[in-house]
Enzyme design. Structure first.
Site, PDB file in Angstrom:
ATOM      1  N   SER A  57       4.092  22.859   8.298  1.00 23.12           N
ATOM      2  CA  SER A  57       3.399  21.564   8.269  1.00 23.12           C
ATOM      3  C   SER A  57       1.911  21.717   8.518  1.00 23.12           C
ATOM      4  CB  SER A  57       4.012  20.618   9.308  1.00 23.12           C
ATOM      5  OG  SER A  57       4.043  21.225  10.585  1.00 23.12           O
ATOM      6  N   ASN A  63       8.883  19.316  20.289  1.00 20.75           N
ATOM      7  CA  ASN A  63       9.358  17.961  19.977  1.00 20.75           C
ATOM      8  C   ASN A  63       8.591  16.892  20.749  1.00 20.75           C
ATOM      9  OD1 ASN A  63      11.110  19.347  18.404  1.00 20.75           O
ATOM     10  ND2 ASN A  63      12.928  18.964  19.652  1.00 20.75           N
ATOM     11  N   THR A  89      -5.014 -24.438  -7.182  1.00 20.59           N
ATOM     12  CA  THR A  89      -3.593 -24.129  -6.977  1.00 20.59           C
ATOM     13  C   THR A  89      -3.073 -23.800  -8.378  1.00 20.59           C
ATOM     14  OG1 THR A  89      -2.891 -26.418  -7.275  1.00 20.59           O
ATOM     15  CG2 THR A  89      -3.341 -25.726  -5.008  1.00 20.59           C
ATOM     16  N   HIS A  90      -2.167 -22.860  -8.467  1.00 16.90           N
ATOM     17  CA  HIS A  90      -1.704 -22.368  -9.775  1.00 16.90           C
ATOM     18  C   HIS A  90      -2.860 -21.840 -10.619  1.00 16.90           C
ATOM     19  CE1 HIS A  90       2.026 -24.680  -8.894  1.00 16.90           C
ATOM     20  NE2 HIS A  90       1.164 -25.568  -8.425  1.00 16.90           N
ATOM     21  N   SER A 147     -19.913   1.315 -18.179  1.00 12.53           N
ATOM     22  CA  SER A 147     -18.970   1.871 -19.139  1.00 12.53           C
ATOM     23  C   SER A 147     -19.700   2.938 -19.938  1.00 12.53           C
ATOM     24  CB  SER A 147     -18.478   0.755 -20.061  1.00 12.53           C
ATOM     25  OG  SER A 147     -18.068   1.301 -21.305  1.00 12.53           O
ATOM     26  N   LYS A 198     -21.712  -3.463 -19.739  1.00  9.81           N
ATOM     27  CA  LYS A 198     -20.677  -3.600 -18.710  1.00  9.81           C
ATOM     28  C   LYS A 198     -21.186  -3.449 -17.287  1.00  9.81           C
ATOM     29  CE  LYS A 198     -16.347  -3.781 -20.195  1.00  9.81           C
ATOM     30  NZ  LYS A 198     -15.389  -4.666 -19.586  1.00  9.81           N
ATOM     31  N   ASN A 225     -18.651  -3.278 -14.198  1.00 12.63           N
ATOM     32  CA  ASN A 225     -17.243  -3.416 -13.834  1.00 12.63           C
ATOM     33  C   ASN A 225     -17.041  -3.417 -12.317  1.00 12.63           C
ATOM     34  OD1 ASN A 225     -16.357  -3.511 -16.501  1.00 12.63           O
ATOM     35  ND2 ASN A 225     -16.275  -1.278 -16.653  1.00 12.63           N
ATOM     36  N   GLU A 282     -11.069  -3.369  -7.919  1.00 14.25           N
ATOM     37  CA  GLU A 282      -9.792  -3.014  -8.567  1.00 14.25           C
ATOM     38  C   GLU A 282      -9.067  -1.912  -7.806  1.00 14.25           C
ATOM     39  OE1 GLU A 282     -10.316  -3.186 -13.188  1.00 14.25           O
ATOM     40  OE2 GLU A 282     -12.251  -2.760 -12.284  1.00 14.25           O
ATOM     41  N   TYR A 329      15.571  14.868  17.723  1.00 14.12           N
ATOM     42  CA  TYR A 329      14.631  15.315  16.695  1.00 14.12           C
ATOM     43  C   TYR A 329      15.359  15.957  15.518  1.00 14.12           C
ATOM     44  CZ  TYR A 329      10.870  17.863  14.373  1.00 14.12           C
ATOM     45  OH  TYR A 329       9.996  18.333  13.436  1.00 14.12           O
ATOM     46  N   GLN A 357       9.205  15.718  10.399  1.00  7.83           N
ATOM     47  CA  GLN A 357       7.916  16.359  10.108  1.00  7.83           C
ATOM     48  C   GLN A 357       7.226  15.651   8.941  1.00  7.83           C
ATOM     49  OE1 GLN A 357       7.250  20.706  10.561  1.00  7.83           O
ATOM     50  NE2 GLN A 357       7.381  20.718   8.342  1.00  7.83           N
ATOM     51  N   LYS A 403       4.064  12.529   8.942  1.00 12.76           N
ATOM     52  CA  LYS A 403       2.602  12.504   8.988  1.00 12.76           C
ATOM     53  C   LYS A 403       1.901  12.249   7.655  1.00 12.76           C
ATOM     54  CE  LYS A 403       3.358  15.392  12.709  1.00 12.76           C
ATOM     55  NZ  LYS A 403       4.696  15.620  12.095  1.00 12.76           N
TER      56      LYS A 403
HETATM   57  N1  ARG Z   1       6.000  20.740  12.934  1.00 17.82           N
HETATM   58  C1  ARG Z   1       6.982  19.961  13.611  1.00 17.82           C
HETATM   59  C2  ARG Z   1       6.825  18.476  13.249  1.00 17.82           C
HETATM   60  O1  ARG Z   1       5.825  18.125  12.719  1.00 17.82           O
HETATM   61  C3  ARG Z   1       6.863  20.123  15.087  1.00 17.82           C
HETATM   62  C4  ARG Z   1       8.136  19.973  15.844  1.00 17.82           C
HETATM   63  C5  ARG Z   1       9.072  21.076  15.514  1.00 17.82           C
HETATM   64  N2  ARG Z   1      10.188  21.116  16.386  1.00 17.82           N
HETATM   65  C6  ARG Z   1      11.208  21.918  16.122  1.00 17.82           C
HETATM   66  N3  ARG Z   1      12.170  21.914  16.954  1.00 17.82           N
HETATM   67  N4  ARG Z   1      11.272  22.618  15.048  1.00 17.82           N
HETATM   68  O2  ARG Z   1       7.705  17.666  13.474  1.00 17.82           O
END
Ligand code: ARG
Length: 452
Positions: free
Chosen positions: A20, A107, A152-153, A274, A280, A282, A287, A314, A319, A322
């Site tokens: 990750s 974790n 409206t509309h 453009s 133009k 724009n 948008e 967990y 993972q 994110k």
């Molecule tokens: N890279 C992991 C995550 O983003 C960290 C936690 C990993 N924990 C584990 N027991 N493998 O969630």
């Protein structure tokens, strides 16, 4: 870091799918801060020696300085930012580094880092929304008296003021601010010390680490602590709602900047040309804000589906929490900044707005209301009489206030000369003084209230 029971290293694809670091390196500041708080507490509780704690703290500063100077490499062998930081620490200070992870798991570490990151992101959004709101209030104040057609509309309905229209967006922004603030308060608890899932036998002080990281206290259940991503979902949900508001304002700017409307010209800085059509200008930024709302919704759906049905505690699926949050934050931040810039620099074509407000028989309701008020006509009947007056104006190709009195009286004898007092768009907006209505004095009062 965990190779003791393995005879072989991971397959290349295993390493790649597991890593990750390409995205979670974005949390390096939070990771270092979390480790600093953890090792300080370990030192204070005598779980590691004062010397080791001090060495680890110094080493963490060196690691942070290295990240700040050179960035964080995509070192897939290190899996994630937590492992890389510990490896760098080890390279910096030697074996004492191995004591940092006492009474901690990745974790609870990742849950803590991510909460810190989302809290920072929330603060950034709140500051950006503040600037957006200031822009809305300033332009609304400038245009508290500027008449425009209300729709409206998307059909001309009743005249309103541009100030009132912009203040509608102030209301939306206020609700967004309140949602982000609620999230910040609810999510400000620290999972650190939940360890892998069950807590720890070491005599840690979770209240101390929570306080050191600016949390209101520790989370209460260790299983929930490492498996909860509500704080991230809350952020995404607030972001989605905010982006929906931005996309509606963006859509109005797109419409208003079109030639048939002509209500706004965007500044050069907020227009694009453009490559083939020289005339133009724009509204690309508007948008894109409209478009980004779709992607932001996708980020929420992504994490909802990741979390759905996951057993405690967990799982590695988490993972994947994110990337959608990071993507959402980048899209939302630039959308808010772009809308703020467009609002600040737009030129509103108030002459054009007024002309359209006057052309759509938008004061028909005022005529009906006048009949009710001045001639005691039941509203349904007044509605019918007014409909005939509008048809007459259409036949004469004029606005309602230009229909001769004789024509109006031919429709209903109770109409007198006094009716012309309510048929102008200015009279119409000025009369709408009910709380929350469009009268310019109301708009000014709303702006004063908003500024506190
Ligand atoms: N890279 C992991 C995550 O983003 C960290 C936690 C990993 N924990 C584990 N027991 N493998 O969630």
């Amino acid at each position: 870091m965990w190779g003791g029971r393995f005879a072989e290293g991971p397959a290349a694809v295993m390493r790649e799918i597991n890593a990750s670091i390409p995205f979670d390196k974005r949390m390096w500041r939070q990771d270092v801060a979390g480790s600093r708080a953890h090792v300080t507490m370990l030192g204070e509780r005598g779980i590691v020696s004062a010397d080791d704690a001090a060495a680890i703290r110094d080493g963490l500063e060196q690691v942070a300085a290295g990240y700040a100077a050179d960035g964080v490499p995509d070192d897939l062998a290190m899996e994630d930012i937590h492992m890389l930081t510990e490896a760098r620490l080890s390279a910096a200070i030697g074996p004492a580094a191995g004591r940092l992870h006492t009474a901690r798991s990745r974790n609870d570490q990742v849950a803590t880092d991510f909460r810190l990151w989302v809290r920072d992101a929330t603060d950034q959004v709140l500051a950006a929304l503040d600037a957006l709101d200031a822009a809305l209030l300033a332009r609304a104040e400038e245009h508290a008296d500027s008449v425009m057609p209300g729709f409206t509309h998307l059909q001309s309905a009743q005249p309103v003021t541009l100030g009132h229209h912009l203040m509608a967006y102030h209301e939306m922004v206020s609700r967004d601010v309140s949602r982000f603030r609620d999230n910040r308060a609810r999510g400000n608890l620290c999972p650190l010390g939940a360890a892998a899932l069950a807590g720890t036998g070491f005599p840690i002080d979770r209240h101390a680490t929570a306080a050191a990281l600016g949390f209101d206290g520790p989370t209460r259940n260790s299983l929930d602590s490492v498996s909860d991503r509500d704080f991230a979902l809350d952020y995404l949900m607030a972001a989605v709602q905010c982006s929906l508001h931005l996309s509606r304002l963006a859509e109005e700017f797109v419409l208003w900047a079109s030639q048939p409307f002509g209500f706004v010209s965007l500044s050069d800085q907020w227009s694009t040309g453009s490559s083939i059509m020289p005339q133009k200008r724009n509204p690309d930024a508007a948008e894109l804000v409209r478009g980004h709302a779709g992607r932001i919704s996708g980020c929420l759906v992504s994490l909802m589906v990741t979390m759905k049905g996951l057993p405690l505690a967990y799982s590695k699926d988490m993972q994947d929490d994110k990337p959608p949050v990071f993507e959402c934050h980048d899209l939302l931040a630039i959308s808010i900044a772009a809308m703020t810039g467009m609002i600040e620099s737009a030129t509103f074509r108030t002459d054009r707005m007024r002309a359209l407000a006057e052309s759509g028989f938008a004061t028909a309701t005022d005529l009906a209301d006048w009949l009710v008020r001045e001639a005691d006509v039941p509203f349904r009947e007044a509605h019918h009489i007014t409909g005939r007056a509008v048809a007459r104006a259409e036949a004469l190709a004029c606005t309602l206030d230009k229909v001769p009195l004789a024509d109006l009286q031919a429709i209903d004898a109770r109409i007198t000369d006094a009716v012309y007092g309510v048929l102008s768009v200015d009279a119409s907006v000025a009369s709408r003084r009910s709380f929350g209505g469009t009268a310019p004095d109301n708009v000014r009062a709303a702006i004063r209230a908003a500024r506190g």
